[in-house]
Design a protein around this motif. Sequence first.
Motif, PDB file in Angstrom:
ATOM      1  N   GLU A  28       0.845  -1.203   0.000  1.00 34.36           N
ATOM      2  CA  GLU A  28       0.000   0.000   0.000  1.00 34.36           C
ATOM      3  C   GLU A  28       0.878   1.250   0.000  1.00 34.36           C
ATOM      4  O   GLU A  28       0.594   2.218  -0.702  1.00 34.36           O
ATOM      5  CB  GLU A  28      -0.940   0.016   1.203  1.00 34.36           C
ATOM      6  N   VAL A  31       2.363   1.650  -3.466  1.00 31.94           N
ATOM      7  CA  VAL A  31       1.345   2.071  -4.434  1.00 31.94           C
ATOM      8  C   VAL A  31       1.092   3.575  -4.290  1.00 31.94           C
ATOM      9  O   VAL A  31       0.836   4.267  -5.276  1.00 31.94           O
ATOM     10  CB  VAL A  31       0.039   1.272  -4.247  1.00 31.94           C
ATOM     11  N   THR A  71      -7.739  -6.757  -5.267  1.00 29.64           N
ATOM     12  CA  THR A  71      -7.813  -5.299  -5.305  1.00 29.64           C
ATOM     13  C   THR A  71      -6.420  -4.680  -5.277  1.00 29.64           C
ATOM     14  O   THR A  71      -6.117  -3.778  -6.062  1.00 29.64           O
ATOM     15  CB  THR A  71      -8.655  -4.780  -4.124  1.00 29.64           C
ATOM     16  N   LEU A  72      -5.567  -5.159  -4.394  1.00 31.81           N
ATOM     17  CA  LEU A  72      -4.209  -4.619  -4.294  1.00 31.81           C
ATOM     18  C   LEU A  72      -3.422  -4.897  -5.571  1.00 31.81           C
ATOM     19  O   LEU A  72      -2.706  -4.022  -6.064  1.00 31.81           O
ATOM     20  CB  LEU A  72      -3.488  -5.211  -3.083  1.00 31.81           C
ATOM     21  N   LYS A  74      -4.548  -5.160  -8.591  1.00 32.99           N
ATOM     22  CA  LYS A  74      -5.018  -4.209  -9.610  1.00 32.99           C
ATOM     23  C   LYS A  74      -4.458  -2.820  -9.363  1.00 32.99           C
ATOM     24  O   LYS A  74      -4.069  -2.113 -10.301  1.00 32.99           O
ATOM     25  CB  LYS A  74      -6.546  -4.167  -9.634  1.00 32.99           C
ATOM     26  N   ARG A  75      -4.409  -2.405  -8.104  1.00 30.34           N
ATOM     27  CA  ARG A  75      -3.883  -1.078  -7.770  1.00 30.34           C
ATOM     28  C   ARG A  75      -2.390  -0.977  -8.068  1.00 30.34           C
ATOM     29  O   ARG A  75      -1.922   0.065  -8.540  1.00 30.34           O
ATOM     30  CB  ARG A  75      -4.162  -0.751  -6.309  1.00 30.34           C
ATOM     31  N   ALA A  78      -2.061  -0.628 -11.825  1.00 33.01           N
ATOM     32  CA  ALA A  78      -2.486   0.710 -12.237  1.00 33.01           C
ATOM     33  C   ALA A  78      -1.415   1.745 -11.906  1.00 33.01           C
ATOM     34  O   ALA A  78      -1.133   2.640 -12.706  1.00 33.01           O
ATOM     35  CB  ALA A  78      -3.813   1.079 -11.558  1.00 33.01           C
ATOM     36  N   ALA A  79      -0.782   1.611 -10.732  1.00 38.23           N
ATOM     37  CA  ALA A  79       0.297   2.532 -10.354  1.00 38.23           C
ATOM     38  C   ALA A  79       1.476   2.392 -11.313  1.00 38.23           C
ATOM     39  O   ALA A  79       2.102   3.380 -11.694  1.00 38.23           O
ATOM     40  CB  ALA A  79       0.740   2.268  -8.918  1.00 38.23           C
ATOM     41  N   GLN A  82       1.147   4.415 -14.424  1.00 37.82           N
ATOM     42  CA  GLN A  82       1.265   5.865 -14.272  1.00 37.82           C
ATOM     43  C   GLN A  82       2.677   6.371 -14.573  1.00 37.82           C
ATOM     44  O   GLN A  82       2.857   7.553 -14.848  1.00 37.82           O
ATOM     45  CB  GLN A  82       0.898   6.291 -12.848  1.00 37.82           C
TER      46      GLN A  82
END
Length: 102
Positions: A28, A31, A71-72, A74-75, A78-79, A82
């Motif tokens: 977390e 991310v 969920t983590l 996917k996050r 996604a990060a 970026q």
Amino acid sequence: LRQALRHNPAAVIALRLDVEGDEWWMLERLVAAPELLCAVSFLFAEFHSAANAAQRDRLAAHGLAPDAFETLRKRVHAAMEQVPHCRLKLYWRSFWASCGDK
């Protein structure tokens, strides 16, 4: 990690997370800082308590949703998107119950 990158920004950094449950919160933090996440070359993450439905149901006791792993994941991806030229390669190890995670 930041100190190592200040010393040598081109360093190949391999990070192994097998910290008996705290990998959730460590990822977390990464991310939340995509540039730091993408400065890691290789990330080996091992998750406990995500191998089967019974384990995932117990995640609530730790403040996590039953789908926290998905969920983590996917996050994290996604990060990674970026940051242009993100060099991170991921190796997820989960969904196993051979080391007492029953």
